[in-house]
Each structure stands twice: as structure tokens, then as C-alpha cells.
Write a protein that holds these residues in place. Sequence first.
Motif, PDB file in Angstrom:
ATOM      1  N   ALA A   1      -4.270   4.342  57.124  1.00 53.12           N
ATOM      2  CA  ALA A   1      -3.214   4.110  58.103  1.00 53.12           C
ATOM      3  C   ALA A   1      -2.490   2.793  57.834  1.00 53.12           C
ATOM      4  O   ALA A   1      -1.266   2.701  57.999  1.00 53.12           O
ATOM      5  CB  ALA A   1      -3.794   4.115  59.515  1.00 53.12           C
ATOM      6  N   ARG A   2      -3.233   1.774  57.418  1.00 52.62           N
ATOM      7  CA  ARG A   2      -2.595   0.485  57.109  1.00 52.62           C
ATOM      8  C   ARG A   2      -1.624   0.610  55.945  1.00 52.62           C
ATOM      9  O   ARG A   2      -0.517   0.063  55.974  1.00 52.62           O
ATOM     10  CB  ARG A   2      -3.669  -0.554  56.790  1.00 52.62           C
ATOM     11  CG  ARG A   2      -4.426  -1.077  57.999  1.00 52.62           C
ATOM     12  CD  ARG A   2      -5.542  -2.002  57.576  1.00 52.62           C
ATOM     13  NE  ARG A   2      -6.250  -2.554  58.741  1.00 52.62           N
ATOM     14  CZ  ARG A   2      -7.481  -3.030  58.694  1.00 52.62           C
ATOM     15  NH1 ARG A   2      -8.149  -3.034  57.536  1.00 52.62           N
ATOM     16  NH2 ARG A   2      -8.051  -3.508  59.784  1.00 52.62           N
ATOM     17  N   ARG A   3      -2.039   1.345  54.920  1.00 46.36           N
ATOM     18  CA  ARG A   3      -1.165   1.497  53.766  1.00 46.36           C
ATOM     19  C   ARG A   3       0.045   2.367  54.102  1.00 46.36           C
ATOM     20  O   ARG A   3       1.163   2.082  53.656  1.00 46.36           O
ATOM     21  CB  ARG A   3      -1.951   2.067  52.593  1.00 46.36           C
ATOM     22  CG  ARG A   3      -2.831   1.002  51.916  1.00 46.36           C
ATOM     23  CD  ARG A   3      -3.641   1.558  50.761  1.00 46.36           C
ATOM     24  NE  ARG A   3      -4.996   1.884  51.192  1.00 46.36           N
ATOM     25  CZ  ARG A   3      -5.957   2.299  50.376  1.00 46.36           C
ATOM     26  NH1 ARG A   3      -5.714   2.447  49.086  1.00 46.36           N
ATOM     27  NH2 ARG A   3      -7.166   2.559  50.838  1.00 46.36           N
ATOM     28  N   ALA A   4      -0.184   3.399  54.909  1.00 43.55           N
ATOM     29  CA  ALA A   4       0.942   4.230  55.337  1.00 43.55           C
ATOM     30  C   ALA A   4       1.909   3.422  56.209  1.00 43.55           C
ATOM     31  O   ALA A   4       3.133   3.570  56.101  1.00 43.55           O
ATOM     32  CB  ALA A   4       0.429   5.443  56.118  1.00 43.55           C
ATOM     33  N   ARG A   5       1.367   2.557  57.054  1.00 45.10           N
ATOM     34  CA  ARG A   5       2.203   1.719  57.915  1.00 45.10           C
ATOM     35  C   ARG A   5       3.072   0.781  57.087  1.00 45.10           C
ATOM     36  O   ARG A   5       4.278   0.634  57.342  1.00 45.10           O
ATOM     37  CB  ARG A   5       1.315   0.912  58.868  1.00 45.10           C
ATOM     38  CG  ARG A   5       2.066  -0.061  59.770  1.00 45.10           C
ATOM     39  CD  ARG A   5       1.074  -0.791  60.675  1.00 45.10           C
ATOM     40  NE  ARG A   5       1.732  -1.753  61.545  1.00 45.10           N
ATOM     41  CZ  ARG A   5       1.981  -3.024  61.228  1.00 45.10           C
ATOM     42  NH1 ARG A   5       1.611  -3.473  60.029  1.00 45.10           N
ATOM     43  NH2 ARG A   5       2.587  -3.824  62.070  1.00 45.10           N
ATOM     44  N   ALA A   6       2.487   0.142  56.083  1.00 45.26           N
ATOM     45  CA  ALA A   6       3.243  -0.778  55.244  1.00 45.26           C
ATOM     46  C   ALA A   6       4.401  -0.057  54.556  1.00 45.26           C
ATOM     47  O   ALA A   6       5.530  -0.572  54.500  1.00 45.26           O
ATOM     48  CB  ALA A   6       2.326  -1.425  54.217  1.00 45.26           C
ATOM     49  N   GLU A   7       4.133   1.137  54.047  1.00 45.36           N
ATOM     50  CA  GLU A   7       5.194   1.908  53.396  1.00 45.36           C
ATOM     51  C   GLU A   7       6.278   2.307  54.381  1.00 45.36           C
ATOM     52  O   GLU A   7       7.477   2.201  54.082  1.00 45.36           O
ATOM     53  CB  GLU A   7       4.613   3.172  52.759  1.00 45.36           C
ATOM     54  CG  GLU A   7       3.878   2.955  51.456  1.00 45.36           C
ATOM     55  CD  GLU A   7       3.546   4.268  50.772  1.00 45.36           C
ATOM     56  OE1 GLU A   7       3.005   4.208  49.653  1.00 45.36           O
ATOM     57  OE2 GLU A   7       3.833   5.345  51.337  1.00 45.36           O
ATOM     58  N   ALA A   8       5.868   2.775  55.563  1.00 41.10           N
ATOM     59  CA  ALA A   8       6.833   3.282  56.542  1.00 41.10           C
ATOM     60  C   ALA A   8       7.719   2.169  57.086  1.00 41.10           C
ATOM     61  O   ALA A   8       8.906   2.380  57.354  1.00 41.10           O
ATOM     62  CB  ALA A   8       6.093   3.981  57.687  1.00 41.10           C
ATOM     63  N   LEU A   9       7.164   0.977  57.267  1.00 41.12           N
ATOM     64  CA  LEU A   9       7.960  -0.142  57.762  1.00 41.12           C
ATOM     65  C   LEU A   9       8.897  -0.693  56.679  1.00 41.12           C
ATOM     66  O   LEU A   9       9.965  -1.234  56.993  1.00 41.12           O
ATOM     67  CB  LEU A   9       7.047  -1.259  58.272  1.00 41.12           C
ATOM     68  CG  LEU A   9       6.255  -0.941  59.546  1.00 41.12           C
ATOM     69  CD1 LEU A   9       5.319  -2.105  59.893  1.00 41.12           C
ATOM     70  CD2 LEU A   9       7.179  -0.631  60.723  1.00 41.12           C
ATOM     71  N   ALA A  10       8.507  -0.538  55.421  1.00 41.27           N
ATOM     72  CA  ALA A  10       9.343  -1.031  54.321  1.00 41.27           C
ATOM     73  C   ALA A  10      10.466  -0.070  53.975  1.00 41.27           C
ATOM     74  O   ALA A  10      11.501  -0.484  53.436  1.00 41.27           O
ATOM     75  CB  ALA A  10       8.476  -1.274  53.086  1.00 41.27           C
ATOM     76  N   ALA A  11      10.304   1.215  54.276  1.00 39.10           N
ATOM     77  CA  ALA A  11      11.324   2.211  53.934  1.00 39.10           C
ATOM     78  C   ALA A  11      12.570   2.008  54.792  1.00 39.10           C
ATOM     79  O   ALA A  11      12.473   1.686  55.976  1.00 39.10           O
ATOM     80  CB  ALA A  11      10.769   3.619  54.141  1.00 39.10           C
ATOM     81  N   PRO A  12      13.746   2.181  54.224  1.00 37.69           N
ATOM     82  CA  PRO A  12      14.979   2.027  55.008  1.00 37.69           C
ATOM     83  C   PRO A  12      15.064   3.055  56.134  1.00 37.69           C
ATOM     84  O   PRO A  12      14.538   4.167  56.013  1.00 37.69           O
ATOM     85  CB  PRO A  12      16.092   2.258  53.979  1.00 37.69           C
ATOM     86  CG  PRO A  12      15.446   2.105  52.645  1.00 37.69           C
ATOM     87  CD  PRO A  12      14.012   2.504  52.818  1.00 37.69           C
ATOM     88  N   VAL A  13      15.714   2.669  57.213  1.00 37.90           N
ATOM     89  CA  VAL A  13      15.942   3.598  58.318  1.00 37.90           C
ATOM     90  C   VAL A  13      16.722   4.809  57.797  1.00 37.90           C
ATOM     91  O   VAL A  13      17.719   4.671  57.086  1.00 37.90           O
ATOM     92  CB  VAL A  13      16.712   2.924  59.459  1.00 37.90           C
ATOM     93  CG1 VAL A  13      17.142   3.948  60.507  1.00 37.90           C
ATOM     94  CG2 VAL A  13      15.857   1.840  60.097  1.00 37.90           C
ATOM     95  N   GLY A  14      16.234   5.991  58.121  1.00 40.27           N
ATOM     96  CA  GLY A  14      16.865   7.220  57.668  1.00 40.27           C
ATOM     97  C   GLY A  14      16.290   7.775  56.381  1.00 40.27           C
ATOM     98  O   GLY A  14      16.610   8.902  55.995  1.00 40.27           O
ATOM     99  N   ALA A  15      15.408   7.002  55.717  1.00 38.45           N
ATOM    100  CA  ALA A  15      14.842   7.455  54.448  1.00 38.45           C
ATOM    101  C   ALA A  15      13.929   8.658  54.657  1.00 38.45           C
ATOM    102  O   ALA A  15      13.262   8.789  55.685  1.00 38.45           O
ATOM    103  CB  ALA A  15      14.066   6.321  53.784  1.00 38.45           C
TER     104      ALA A  15
END
Length: 428
Positions: free
Chosen positions: A200-214
Motif C-alpha cells: 500500500a505504501r508503494r502504491a500510495r507513492a506512485e498514485a500521489l506522484a502520477a499527474p491528475v487525470g493519468a
Amino acid sequence: MRFRSVRTVLVWALVAAATPAAAATAPAGPRPDCPRLSGNWYGDNRARLQRLIDTRGTCSRPPAGPGSAPWARNAPVAAFDWDNTVTKNDVTDATLAWILRHDRILRPARWKDTSAWLTDDADRALTTGCGTATPVGAPLPTSKGTRCADEILRIRETGRTMSGAPAFVGRWNHRRTVPQYAWVPQLLAGHTLAEVTSYARRARAEALAAPVGATRTVGTHTLPAYVRYYAQQRDLIRTLRRAGFEVYIVSAGSEPVTEVWSRGVGVDARHTIAIRSVLDRRGRMTTRNEGCGGVPATRGEVIPYIDGKRCWVNQEIYGVHGTAAWRRQDPRHRVALAAGDADTDVTFVGDATGAHLVLNRNKGELMCRAYDDADGRWLINPMFLGPLPRRPEPYPCATSAYNAADGGGKPVLRDDGSVVPDQNDSVH
């Protein structure tokens, strides 16, 4: 700004004056150093939330002494759903997508063992799609096995297989569980909580780094690649806590996943309630989850879903056990503020004594109650990011918007038994 009748305004004022916490308030108004909300809200929602904070929080009463529970020390409580209430997009789905992309699903001996309601069609589809070459208990190659990832995602999203066959069949209380929600932590059987937390931590880091709408492709499914905390909800939670409220998260997601995200708004694991998997003797997750309201641990029969959210609030926050946990409690044993975005939240949001905060995602039963505004305390806000357009047709409140326990639709009723008329969508 949404029009509010004189009756609604008077009801709001009278309710605020009549509540035990407000009645005991001696000061003429909040202190100038009281925590204040910021950010853009729809209409007068921010002012109404601020009024609740001022009248129920420590600004209008002396701090209470320590106690064993919020109700014992007269601490006001606020409870929030998580997915699409505090964040934009679903964090359990984001974690599942990461897990599938990194081959973390362990092959079960039989797919039917993962859920009490999984159909023969779903068992065959998963067995065919995921294959039998991987040893039982070993990671399935879902990052490359498109058919396997597709079947898992389609069942999670729709409760059906890729061919359209029902994935779950049988009898369950549709106000206490939905099989595909319970299925996600069941798919994680064999993992430790620490392992799922790390995913979940790794998924969170990716999701927060991805641009809005990606977006990203998993299997052949196109999924949101980003998640964002709503700044307004983060500020609201921070302000509530500074004003002496105890803030809880109540989610129908997997608890270790939700805990990773709730820390980002200052809510710890003790104040995070979600689907709690039963662990085996080695500390690994099983396909069973903890029960509530006198129901023991089961394979998903009771989760924090619709009436199940009320049960978990009553049991975990207020110490109400047994069948009583399914019933609405007296005002002293109910939250002051509750927030949600979907029908899964309608019961516990409706139980709030001070304000029912709703993010409009066009969910029938919840929006019927919000627009009906029977007690004058419902606050409707468009989604803070990517709000939905106006629903063109009225919500079918008078006929079928209520989610019945047998899975059918019925009229939405007020507390006095009268039928809520169909409601037009006006906050979007």
C-alpha cells in the motif's frame, strides 16, 4: 448557492440550540484563537461546518478530562468514509492494481475458497485465466498474465466475469456486505499485514506522484493511475482535531491499506476502521474477517458497508456490542459529524447529530436523504476535484432508491415512515 427554505434554516438553528453539547455552552461565542476552516466550499457549507466546530468543540466548552472512550469524556466525534470522500479515487483499487502489476497474488488451492459466494463460472474463469502451472501458495504472474488480471479486476469492479457471468451467487444481507468488496482482502490471504502495508505504501507513492487525470493499463483494463487527498477534507480533519474532536475513518476497504492512507491526514491506526482480516497462527491474513454486532468472524458476511458502518461505529467507538450495535443510539453515543459519498455511507452519515456532509457522486439512496434534508443538517458539496455533471433525471426516491437487504430497491422512508419524494440534482 442552493436555496434553503425558512423551515430548514429554523430547523438547523433549533437543532443546534437543543443539542446537549450546545445547551451546556456558556460563552457567547468562540474564542478568537479557535481553529478556523479554510479553502473553497460550496455555498454556505464552510460556515455551517465552522458553526458546528465552534459549538461542539473545545472553543465553546472547557477541555474534558481523560477517559476510556470519547463518550465517557464528552469528546465530540467526527467520522469520515475514505475513498472518494477524503481522497479522489479508490485507494484499495490503487493498491490492487499495484499488486497485480507486481505479482503479489498467491495462487489459492481453489478459487472458490476465496469467497463463500464465488460461482462455478467465476471459479472456472479464474482457473483458466490464471492457469495451474504456478504452485499453490506461490505468486501468480499477473503482470504478464493479462487474462488473470482481467478476470480479477472485472470481478472486483462489477461482480461478473469477463464473459459477463455472475461471479457471486447466494444469499447475503445487502445492507451488511457486498461480496466483491470483501473479496479484495480475501485475495490477499497468505500475506502478513506488514507485507500488505508495504504494498500500500508503494502504491500510495506512485498514485500521489502520477499527474491528475493519468491512467494506466492493467491487463486490458484502463484504470486511474492517480489519487489525491482533497485539500478541503484534510483541512477539515485538521481543524476538527485542533478543536478537540476525535476523528475516525470508517471504510469498506482493507484495513492495512486504509491505515497507510489515513496517516496522511493525521489519523492513526487506532482511529481507522475498515475490513479486518482474521490472521492465522503465523500472523498471515485469511479469507475470514472480524465480525460485528454479535456476528462472529465470517467469510465476508459483515463488513463496514451501509448498516455495517453503523455497527462498527457503535462497537469500536462507543463500546456498544451485540445486536444493539445495529441500532441507532442515543445522541450521546452518536458522532457529531459524518461524511460520505456513496450509499455505503448512508446509515452512519445519517446518524450524525450535528451535520451530515455528502460529496455528490450521484448515489441514489444517499442523495435522496441529502436533498430531502429532513432535519436541516445535510450539507451537499460537489466533488472537490472533477465534480460530476448534473444528473438529468430525478433520483427515484419514492420507488426504488433504497437498497433493501434482499438486494432489491424500495422507497426511501423518513424516520416517521413517510416516503421521500423523488429529488432533483441541484448541487454539482
